[in-house]
Design a protein around this motif. Structure first.
Motif, PDB file in Angstrom:
ATOM      1  N   GLU A 182      -3.442  -3.973  -0.446  1.00  0.00           N
ATOM      2  CA  GLU A 182      -3.930  -4.200  -1.811  1.00  0.00           C
ATOM      3  C   GLU A 182      -2.714  -4.283  -2.723  1.00  0.00           C
ATOM      4  OE1 GLU A 182      -6.941  -2.470  -5.249  1.00  0.00           O
ATOM      5  OE2 GLU A 182      -6.978  -1.627  -3.222  1.00  0.00           O
ATOM      6  N   ARG A 183      -2.635  -5.378  -3.428  1.00  0.00           N
ATOM      7  CA  ARG A 183      -1.523  -5.573  -4.344  1.00  0.00           C
ATOM      8  C   ARG A 183      -1.977  -5.262  -5.758  1.00  0.00           C
ATOM      9  NH1 ARG A 183       2.858 -10.445  -4.118  1.00  0.00           N
ATOM     10  NH2 ARG A 183       3.960  -9.941  -6.043  1.00  0.00           N
ATOM     11  N   ARG A 184      -1.224  -4.409  -6.433  1.00  0.00           N
ATOM     12  CA  ARG A 184      -1.500  -4.042  -7.816  1.00  0.00           C
ATOM     13  C   ARG A 184      -0.248  -4.341  -8.630  1.00  0.00           C
ATOM     14  NH1 ARG A 184      -5.644   0.085  -8.656  1.00  0.00           N
ATOM     15  NH2 ARG A 184      -6.880   0.303  -6.748  1.00  0.00           N
ATOM     16  N   GLY A 185      -0.161  -5.575  -9.140  1.00  0.00           N
ATOM     17  CA  GLY A 185       1.028  -5.971  -9.873  1.00  0.00           C
ATOM     18  C   GLY A 185       2.238  -5.967  -8.963  1.00  0.00           C
ATOM     19  N   ALA A 186       3.228  -5.150  -9.297  1.00  0.00           N
ATOM     20  CA  ALA A 186       4.459  -5.073  -8.522  1.00  0.00           C
ATOM     21  C   ALA A 186       4.402  -4.022  -7.419  1.00  0.00           C
ATOM     22  CB  ALA A 186       5.639  -4.777  -9.445  1.00  0.00           C
ATOM     23  N   VAL A 187       3.216  -3.462  -7.184  1.00  0.00           N
ATOM     24  CA  VAL A 187       3.037  -2.405  -6.183  1.00  0.00           C
ATOM     25  C   VAL A 187       2.179  -2.931  -5.033  1.00  0.00           C
ATOM     26  CG1 VAL A 187       2.168  -0.075  -5.746  1.00  0.00           C
ATOM     27  CG2 VAL A 187       3.212  -0.623  -7.968  1.00  0.00           C
ATOM     28  N   ILE A 188       2.616  -2.691  -3.810  1.00  0.00           N
ATOM     29  CA  ILE A 188       1.830  -3.049  -2.626  1.00  0.00           C
ATOM     30  C   ILE A 188       1.354  -1.769  -1.949  1.00  0.00           C
ATOM     31  CG2 ILE A 188       3.877  -3.226  -1.151  1.00  0.00           C
ATOM     32  CD1 ILE A 188       0.735  -5.407  -0.837  1.00  0.00           C
ATOM     33  N   GLU A 189       0.056  -1.697  -1.679  1.00  0.00           N
ATOM     34  CA  GLU A 189      -0.501  -0.574  -0.934  1.00  0.00           C
ATOM     35  C   GLU A 189      -0.736  -1.021   0.499  1.00  0.00           C
ATOM     36  OE1 GLU A 189      -3.922   0.999  -2.920  1.00  0.00           O
ATOM     37  OE2 GLU A 189      -2.868   1.236  -4.836  1.00  0.00           O
ATOM     38  N   ILE A 190      -0.180  -0.287   1.434  1.00  0.00           N
ATOM     39  CA  ILE A 190      -0.315  -0.569   2.863  1.00  0.00           C
ATOM     40  C   ILE A 190      -1.183   0.538   3.452  1.00  0.00           C
ATOM     41  CG2 ILE A 190       0.906  -0.900   5.050  1.00  0.00           C
ATOM     42  CD1 ILE A 190       3.413  -1.596   3.345  1.00  0.00           C
ATOM     43  N   VAL A 191      -2.340   0.178   3.969  1.00  0.00           N
ATOM     44  CA  VAL A 191      -3.300   1.163   4.456  1.00  0.00           C
ATOM     45  C   VAL A 191      -3.422   1.033   5.970  1.00  0.00           C
ATOM     46  CG1 VAL A 191      -5.650   2.044   4.295  1.00  0.00           C
ATOM     47  CG2 VAL A 191      -4.570   0.994   2.286  1.00  0.00           C
ATOM     48  N   LEU A 192      -3.088   2.113   6.684  1.00  0.00           N
ATOM     49  CA  LEU A 192      -3.249   2.155   8.134  1.00  0.00           C
ATOM     50  C   LEU A 192      -4.720   2.400   8.434  1.00  0.00           C
ATOM     51  CD1 LEU A 192      -1.948   2.210  10.943  1.00  0.00           C
ATOM     52  CD2 LEU A 192      -1.485   4.651  10.589  1.00  0.00           C
ATOM     53  N   ASP A 193      -5.349   1.434   9.115  1.00  0.00           N
ATOM     54  CA  ASP A 193      -6.797   1.492   9.310  1.00  0.00           C
ATOM     55  C   ASP A 193      -7.130   1.185  10.768  1.00  0.00           C
ATOM     56  OD1 ASP A 193      -9.518   1.524   9.021  1.00  0.00           O
ATOM     57  OD2 ASP A 193      -9.645  -0.265   7.769  1.00  0.00           O
ATOM     58  N   ARG A 194      -7.056   2.233  11.603  1.00  0.00           N
ATOM     59  CA  ARG A 194      -7.386   2.111  13.030  1.00  0.00           C
ATOM     60  C   ARG A 194      -8.298   3.275  13.407  1.00  0.00           C
ATOM     61  NH1 ARG A 194      -3.761   2.033  17.428  1.00  0.00           N
ATOM     62  NH2 ARG A 194      -5.085   0.450  18.373  1.00  0.00           N
ATOM     63  N   PRO A 195      -9.591   3.141  13.182  1.00  0.00           N
ATOM     64  CA  PRO A 195     -10.509   4.228  13.525  1.00  0.00           C
ATOM     65  C   PRO A 195     -10.390   4.582  15.008  1.00  0.00           C
ATOM     66  CG  PRO A 195     -11.598   2.471  12.285  1.00  0.00           C
ATOM     67  CD  PRO A 195     -10.265   1.961  12.660  1.00  0.00           C
ATOM     68  N   LYS A 196     -10.533   5.862  15.376  1.00  0.00           N
ATOM     69  CA  LYS A 196     -11.005   6.923  14.522  1.00  0.00           C
ATOM     70  C   LYS A 196      -9.879   7.728  13.899  1.00  0.00           C
ATOM     71  CE  LYS A 196     -15.157   7.588  17.388  1.00  0.00           C
ATOM     72  NZ  LYS A 196     -15.903   8.580  18.219  1.00  0.00           N
ATOM     73  N   ALA A 197      -8.686   7.632  14.455  1.00  0.00           N
ATOM     74  CA  ALA A 197      -7.637   8.556  14.048  1.00  0.00           C
ATOM     75  C   ALA A 197      -6.400   7.871  13.465  1.00  0.00           C
ATOM     76  CB  ALA A 197      -7.222   9.439  15.227  1.00  0.00           C
ATOM     77  N   ARG A 233      -2.699   9.610  -8.283  1.00  0.00           N
ATOM     78  CA  ARG A 233      -1.363  10.132  -8.557  1.00  0.00           C
ATOM     79  C   ARG A 233      -0.289   9.240  -7.919  1.00  0.00           C
ATOM     80  NH1 ARG A 233       2.399  11.754 -11.761  1.00  0.00           N
ATOM     81  NH2 ARG A 233       3.820  13.331 -10.897  1.00  0.00           N
ATOM     82  N   ALA A 234      -0.535   8.784  -6.683  1.00  0.00           N
ATOM     83  CA  ALA A 234       0.419   7.878  -6.043  1.00  0.00           C
ATOM     84  C   ALA A 234       0.585   6.613  -6.870  1.00  0.00           C
ATOM     85  CB  ALA A 234      -0.048   7.544  -4.630  1.00  0.00           C
ATOM     86  N   ARG A 235      -0.523   6.088  -7.378  1.00  0.00           N
ATOM     87  CA  ARG A 235      -0.454   4.872  -8.197  1.00  0.00           C
ATOM     88  C   ARG A 235       0.234   5.131  -9.526  1.00  0.00           C
ATOM     89  NH1 ARG A 235      -6.625   3.753  -6.355  1.00  0.00           N
ATOM     90  NH2 ARG A 235      -6.142   2.580  -4.438  1.00  0.00           N
ATOM     91  N   GLU A 236       0.042   6.317 -10.081  1.00  0.00           N
ATOM     92  CA  GLU A 236       0.713   6.673 -11.330  1.00  0.00           C
ATOM     93  C   GLU A 236       2.225   6.679 -11.138  1.00  0.00           C
ATOM     94  OE1 GLU A 236       0.647  10.286 -14.656  1.00  0.00           O
ATOM     95  OE2 GLU A 236      -0.093  10.656 -12.631  1.00  0.00           O
ATOM     96  N   ILE A 237       2.682   7.320 -10.063  1.00  0.00           N
ATOM     97  CA  ILE A 237       4.120   7.357  -9.790  1.00  0.00           C
ATOM     98  C   ILE A 237       4.643   5.960  -9.498  1.00  0.00           C
ATOM     99  CG2 ILE A 237       5.900   8.235  -8.239  1.00  0.00           C
ATOM    100  CD1 ILE A 237       4.125  10.718  -7.824  1.00  0.00           C
ATOM    101  N   ALA A 238       3.876   5.197  -8.713  1.00  0.00           N
ATOM    102  CA  ALA A 238       4.296   3.842  -8.365  1.00  0.00           C
ATOM    103  C   ALA A 238       4.437   2.974  -9.607  1.00  0.00           C
ATOM    104  CB  ALA A 238       3.306   3.220  -7.388  1.00  0.00           C
TER     105      ALA A 238
END
Length: 258
Positions: A8-23, A187-192
């Protein structure tokens, strides 16, 4: 998108989400994908900050995918351009990386998190390096963890494979902040957002100097840092002049990274 990562891109910030269920465990292809994601972040001048987190509320990452290991994947596999977890061995990754630990963070999950500059943790998360129980050397942690927490604490933690709650991790300096899960990503997005509005050449120089001088005596490190290309680039930049002018004019600086 299909695949082990979501973005997910939010302006100049990229969020990278590890998504491999279940763990959210990492196998070699996932690690290579993470390396490609961090390489693309590094090389995209429009992106200033990355946030790495996990999908769901239980696991950030359970580490090496032991199903892949049982099927024959070697601990010495090709883990990609950034090494295990994508960032810790990626050359010249001189932009801020935030890791938001949303749940259990063990084994290679903790090693992947050690590639971040700032680590936030949900209050229900915990950390462990249980490799001692399966006869695997947590080589990245052996090298990197004592640079984040006291050596004797790192050794005891790795020798015993015990759990460490987020408040202890914060006490030793592994974690910057512990928050309720609902507050973690805000909070992570606030710092980013704060960092994304900061001077990119200064961040580049800070990370470059720290990485290159980490094992040098202080005086040698000081002299060496003054001759680095990143230092000279920052000190002779339009941004440095802009910072001084903005201070005198009592306004916010407009950073251009040049």
């Amino acid at each position: 998108m299909d695949g082990p990562l979501k973005f997910e891109r939010r302006g100049a910030v990229i969020e990278i989400v590890l998504d491999r269920p279940k763990a959210n465990a990492i196998d070699a292809p996932t690690s290579r994908a993470m390396g490609e994601a961090f390489r693309d972040f590094r090389d995209d001048d429009r992106l200033k900050v990355a946030i790495l987190t996990g999908a769901g509320e239980k696991f950030f990452c359970a580490g090496w995918d032991l199903n892949a290991a049982a099927a024959g994947e070697s601990a010495m596999s090709d883990y990609g351009v950034g090494g295990w977890g994508g960032s810790i061995e990626l050359p010249n990754l001189n932009k801020p990386v935030i890791c938001a630990i949303n749940g259990i963070c063990v084994g290679g999950g903790l090693e992947a998190a050690l590639g971040a500059d700032i680590i936030l943790a949900a209050d229900h998360a915990y950390f462990a390096l249980p490799e001692i129980n399966i006869g695997v050397v947590p080589d990245l942690a052996v090298v990197c963890l004592p640079r984040r927490i006291p050596r004797h604490v790192a050794l005891e933690f790795m020798f015993t494979g015990r759990k460490m709650d987020p408040y202890e991790a914060q006490r030793w300096g592994l974690v910057n902040e512990v928050l309720p899960l609902a507050d973690l990503m805000p909070r992570a997005r606030e710092i980013a957002a704060l960092l994304a509005g900061g001077p990119p050449l200064v961040f580049e120089a800070i990370k470059d100097i720290m990485r290159r001088t980490e094992n040098m005596p202080q005086q040698v490190a000081l002299e060496f840092s003054r001759n680095l290309a990143s230092t000279h680039k920052c000190c002779h930049s339009q941004d440095q002049m802009e910072g001084a002018r903005a201070f005198v004019e009592k306004r916010k600086p407009v950073w251009k990274g040049i």
